[in-house]
Design a protein around this motif. Structure first.
Motif, PDB file in Angstrom:
ATOM      1  N   LEU A 186      -4.053  -2.330   8.679  1.00  0.00           N
ATOM      2  CA  LEU A 186      -2.724  -1.769   8.966  1.00  0.00           C
ATOM      3  C   LEU A 186      -2.802  -0.624   9.969  1.00  0.00           C
ATOM      4  CD1 LEU A 186      -1.286  -1.841   5.329  1.00  0.00           C
ATOM      5  CD2 LEU A 186      -0.499  -3.237   7.263  1.00  0.00           C
ATOM      6  N   THR A 187      -3.899   0.129   9.945  1.00  0.00           N
ATOM      7  CA  THR A 187      -4.101   1.197  10.928  1.00  0.00           C
ATOM      8  C   THR A 187      -4.251   0.603  12.318  1.00  0.00           C
ATOM      9  OG1 THR A 187      -5.164   2.591   9.270  1.00  0.00           O
ATOM     10  CG2 THR A 187      -5.583   3.150  11.571  1.00  0.00           C
ATOM     11  N   GLU A 188      -5.058  -0.443  12.423  1.00  0.00           N
ATOM     12  CA  GLU A 188      -5.263  -1.105  13.724  1.00  0.00           C
ATOM     13  C   GLU A 188      -3.981  -1.764  14.233  1.00  0.00           C
ATOM     14  OE1 GLU A 188      -7.904  -1.275  16.062  1.00  0.00           O
ATOM     15  OE2 GLU A 188      -8.252   0.509  14.842  1.00  0.00           O
ATOM     16  N   LEU A 189      -3.114  -2.166  13.314  1.00  0.00           N
ATOM     17  CA  LEU A 189      -1.825  -2.762  13.707  1.00  0.00           C
ATOM     18  C   LEU A 189      -0.783  -1.694  14.035  1.00  0.00           C
ATOM     19  CD1 LEU A 189      -1.692  -5.602  11.007  1.00  0.00           C
ATOM     20  CD2 LEU A 189      -1.960  -5.939  13.481  1.00  0.00           C
ATOM     21  N   GLY A 190      -1.159  -0.421  13.884  1.00  0.00           N
ATOM     22  CA  GLY A 190      -0.266   0.677  14.257  1.00  0.00           C
ATOM     23  C   GLY A 190       0.827   0.978  13.244  1.00  0.00           C
ATOM     24  N   LEU A 191       0.638   0.542  12.006  1.00  0.00           N
ATOM     25  CA  LEU A 191       1.692   0.711  10.998  1.00  0.00           C
ATOM     26  C   LEU A 191       1.505   1.959  10.136  1.00  0.00           C
ATOM     27  CD1 LEU A 191       1.938  -3.034  10.045  1.00  0.00           C
ATOM     28  CD2 LEU A 191       3.867  -1.678  10.843  1.00  0.00           C
ATOM     29  N   ILE A 192       0.252   2.333   9.863  1.00  0.00           N
ATOM     30  CA  ILE A 192      -0.012   3.495   9.009  1.00  0.00           C
ATOM     31  C   ILE A 192      -1.215   4.257   9.568  1.00  0.00           C
ATOM     32  CG2 ILE A 192       0.819   2.242   6.952  1.00  0.00           C
ATOM     33  CD1 ILE A 192      -2.146   2.162   5.995  1.00  0.00           C
ATOM     34  N   ALA A 193      -1.432   5.476   9.029  1.00  0.00           N
ATOM     35  CA  ALA A 193      -2.665   6.219   9.316  1.00  0.00           C
ATOM     36  C   ALA A 193      -3.709   5.826   8.269  1.00  0.00           C
ATOM     37  CB  ALA A 193      -2.403   7.715   9.264  1.00  0.00           C
ATOM     38  N   ASN A 194      -4.966   5.902   8.648  1.00  0.00           N
ATOM     39  CA  ASN A 194      -6.050   5.425   7.783  1.00  0.00           C
ATOM     40  C   ASN A 194      -6.461   6.494   6.763  1.00  0.00           C
ATOM     41  OD1 ASN A 194      -7.898   3.544   6.860  1.00  0.00           O
ATOM     42  ND2 ASN A 194      -9.507   4.218   8.262  1.00  0.00           N
ATOM     43  N   ASN A 195      -5.534   6.854   5.886  1.00  0.00           N
ATOM     44  CA  ASN A 195      -5.789   7.894   4.890  1.00  0.00           C
ATOM     45  C   ASN A 195      -5.711   7.316   3.481  1.00  0.00           C
ATOM     46  OD1 ASN A 195      -5.874   9.966   6.911  1.00  0.00           O
ATOM     47  ND2 ASN A 195      -3.637   9.951   6.965  1.00  0.00           N
ATOM     48  N   LEU A 196      -6.691   7.678   2.643  1.00  0.00           N
ATOM     49  CA  LEU A 196      -6.697   7.295   1.235  1.00  0.00           C
ATOM     50  C   LEU A 196      -6.915   8.540   0.403  1.00  0.00           C
ATOM     51  CD1 LEU A 196      -8.277   4.792   2.941  1.00  0.00           C
ATOM     52  CD2 LEU A 196      -8.223   3.810   0.653  1.00  0.00           C
ATOM     53  N   ARG A 197      -6.613   8.453  -0.878  1.00  0.00           N
ATOM     54  CA  ARG A 197      -6.849   9.567  -1.786  1.00  0.00           C
ATOM     55  C   ARG A 197      -8.134   9.317  -2.571  1.00  0.00           C
ATOM     56  NH1 ARG A 197      -1.014  11.236  -4.586  1.00  0.00           N
ATOM     57  NH2 ARG A 197      -0.136  12.252  -2.742  1.00  0.00           N
ATOM     58  N   LEU A 198      -8.958  10.337  -2.663  1.00  0.00           N
ATOM     59  CA  LEU A 198     -10.178  10.220  -3.466  1.00  0.00           C
ATOM     60  C   LEU A 198      -9.825   9.839  -4.904  1.00  0.00           C
ATOM     61  CD1 LEU A 198     -12.175  13.312  -2.160  1.00  0.00           C
ATOM     62  CD2 LEU A 198     -12.871  10.906  -1.959  1.00  0.00           C
ATOM     63  N   PRO A 199     -10.646   8.986  -5.539  1.00  0.00           N
ATOM     64  CA  PRO A 199     -11.992   8.588  -5.145  1.00  0.00           C
ATOM     65  C   PRO A 199     -12.087   7.458  -4.119  1.00  0.00           C
ATOM     66  CG  PRO A 199     -11.470   7.590  -7.254  1.00  0.00           C
ATOM     67  CD  PRO A 199     -10.294   8.452  -6.892  1.00  0.00           C
TER      68      PRO A 199
ATOM     69  N   VAL B  17       0.857  -1.184   0.000  1.00  0.00           N
ATOM     70  CA  VAL B  17       0.000   0.000   0.000  1.00  0.00           C
ATOM     71  C   VAL B  17       0.892   1.233   0.000  1.00  0.00           C
ATOM     72  CG1 VAL B  17      -1.813  -1.194   1.315  1.00  0.00           C
ATOM     73  CG2 VAL B  17      -0.207   0.302   2.507  1.00  0.00           C
ATOM     74  N   THR B  18       0.344   2.379  -0.359  1.00  0.00           N
ATOM     75  CA  THR B  18       1.039   3.662  -0.205  1.00  0.00           C
ATOM     76  C   THR B  18       0.427   4.393   0.984  1.00  0.00           C
ATOM     77  OG1 THR B  18       1.418   3.814  -2.595  1.00  0.00           O
ATOM     78  CG2 THR B  18       1.669   5.841  -1.314  1.00  0.00           C
ATOM     79  N   PRO B  19       1.160   4.513   2.092  1.00  0.00           N
ATOM     80  CA  PRO B  19       0.620   5.257   3.234  1.00  0.00           C
ATOM     81  C   PRO B  19       0.609   6.765   2.939  1.00  0.00           C
ATOM     82  CG  PRO B  19       2.445   3.801   3.887  1.00  0.00           C
ATOM     83  CD  PRO B  19       2.482   3.928   2.398  1.00  0.00           C
ATOM     84  N   PHE B  20      -0.442   7.431   3.390  1.00  0.00           N
ATOM     85  CA  PHE B  20      -0.544   8.892   3.219  1.00  0.00           C
ATOM     86  C   PHE B  20      -0.668   9.567   4.579  1.00  0.00           C
ATOM     87  CE2 PHE B  20      -2.621   7.346  -0.797  1.00  0.00           C
ATOM     88  CZ  PHE B  20      -1.630   7.789  -1.670  1.00  0.00           C
ATOM     89  N   LYS B  21      -0.165  10.810   4.651  1.00  0.00           N
ATOM     90  CA  LYS B  21      -0.373  11.647   5.838  1.00  0.00           C
ATOM     91  C   LYS B  21      -1.764  12.278   5.749  1.00  0.00           C
ATOM     92  CE  LYS B  21       4.541  12.779   6.093  1.00  0.00           C
ATOM     93  NZ  LYS B  21       5.563  13.845   5.936  1.00  0.00           N
ATOM     94  N   ALA B  22      -2.140  13.011   6.793  1.00  0.00           N
ATOM     95  CA  ALA B  22      -3.468  13.639   6.829  1.00  0.00           C
ATOM     96  C   ALA B  22      -3.655  14.638   5.688  1.00  0.00           C
ATOM     97  CB  ALA B  22      -3.685  14.334   8.171  1.00  0.00           C
ATOM     98  N   ASP B  23      -2.547  15.250   5.233  1.00  0.00           N
ATOM     99  CA  ASP B  23      -2.647  16.222   4.137  1.00  0.00           C
ATOM    100  C   ASP B  23      -2.510  15.555   2.764  1.00  0.00           C
ATOM    101  OD1 ASP B  23       0.020  15.553   4.002  1.00  0.00           O
ATOM    102  OD2 ASP B  23       0.778  17.605   4.217  1.00  0.00           O
ATOM    103  N   SER B  24      -2.537  14.220   2.742  1.00  0.00           N
ATOM    104  CA  SER B  24      -2.488  13.431   1.505  1.00  0.00           C
ATOM    105  C   SER B  24      -1.076  13.251   0.922  1.00  0.00           C
ATOM    106  CB  SER B  24      -3.391  14.031   0.421  1.00  0.00           C
ATOM    107  OG  SER B  24      -4.419  13.121   0.125  1.00  0.00           O
TER     108      SER B  24
END
Length: 293
Positions: free
Chosen positions: A262-275, A15-22
């Protein structure tokens, strides 16, 4: 060692992890790469569809490839995803992206255009001629809108020198069996369906390029290794534990499901890019409940 031997077992479509600002979260990507390699995956695939590649620009893709090589540091092979529906543009991409350290290029068959089988054949023939690395075909009709038939796959395998294998995600077991029966000896065939991998390896596939292995690298790679050794009893035990996870991962869309894990496992933040949007709260609770079990 042939590519069929090098890429046997479990590859993980990162996966590609993203920050809150994408923005791409390279720190989280580094944690994920360490996690899956420690978990035992045989290789990593960067810029597959699971990496949300349709929403990444060229510079971001280049940065992700470079970072992945650096972070992997030669511990396992790296396969780079370069696919699309504009053949001429892809020929440029094969020259633009850094492929010196790649084991192979994974290229999904053209989507949306719905080319004929001849069009698919000619598309891949051109890519293979231009690519500095072996090409792995990727048949995923659920996303592309067009199935690449066993006949086309075998024609490419037998007639085009730089085509080294296929990620088969048609879900059609009869089609897979035909490819496995008639493939050249050094032609790699891996599953693109986590839920079917156990059965497909039993029929002769060399392994899988997996989404689930992002979150469950040890259990999933062990399951595949047992399957490759024809240890059906131990493989089935692990696969039975993972069946519910496969369902949750693909219930809404990929990679929203695996990103929730992966978010629940503490590895990434739960952020995706639209759509793409994060998993619905109801399903997210089911992910949490599954992990507690």
């Amino acid at each position: 060692m042939s590519l069929r031997q090098t890429l046997a077992g479990t590859g993980v479509a990162l996966v590609t992890p993203f920050k809150a600002d994408s923005a791409v979260d390279f720190d989280a990507l580094g944690k994920l790469i360490d996690f899956v390699i420690k978990g035992g995956v045989e290789y990593v695939v960067t810029l597959g569809t699971t990496g949300e590649t349709p929403t990444l620009n060229k510079q971001e893709k280049k940065n992700i490839i470079d970072y992945t090589y650096e972070k992997v540091g030669g511990r396992v092979p790296v396969v780079v995803g370069i696919g699309g529906n504009d053949t001429q543009e892809l020929l440029k991409d094969l020259q633009y992206f850094p492929l010196e350290k790649a084991a192979a290029v994974l290229s999904a068959s053209p989507y949306y255009n719905k080319p004929s089988q001849e069009g698919i054949y000619q598309h891949y023939k051109m890519l293979a001629a231009a690519s500095p690395k072996p090409i792995l075909l990727y048949n995923v009709p659920g996303r592309t809108g067009r199935n690449m038939t066993a006949a086309t796959t075998l024609r490419l395998a037998n007639e085009v020198a730089n085509i080294a294998g296929i990620k088969e995600a048609s879900g059609d077991m009869a089609q897979c069996s035909l490819i496995l029966r008639d493939r050249p000896a050094d032609f790699l065939v891996v599953s693109g369906d986590d839920a079917l991998t156990f059965a497909q390896v039993a029929t002769g596939m060399d392994g899988v390029i997996s989404v689930a292995a992002n979150a469950f690298p040890k259990a999933f790679t062990d399951m595949v290794r047992y399957s490759l050794k024809a240890d059906v009893v131990n493989a089935k035990k692990l696969n039975d534990q993972l069946i519910e996870a496969y369902d949750l991962m693909f219930a809404e869309n990929n990679p929203a499901g695996v990103k929730a894990f992966l978010t629940e496992l503490g590895l990434i933040a739960n952020n995706l890019r639209l759509p793409m949007t994060p998993l619905s709260s109801e399903l997210y609770q089911q992910v949490k409940a599954y992990l507690k079990k």
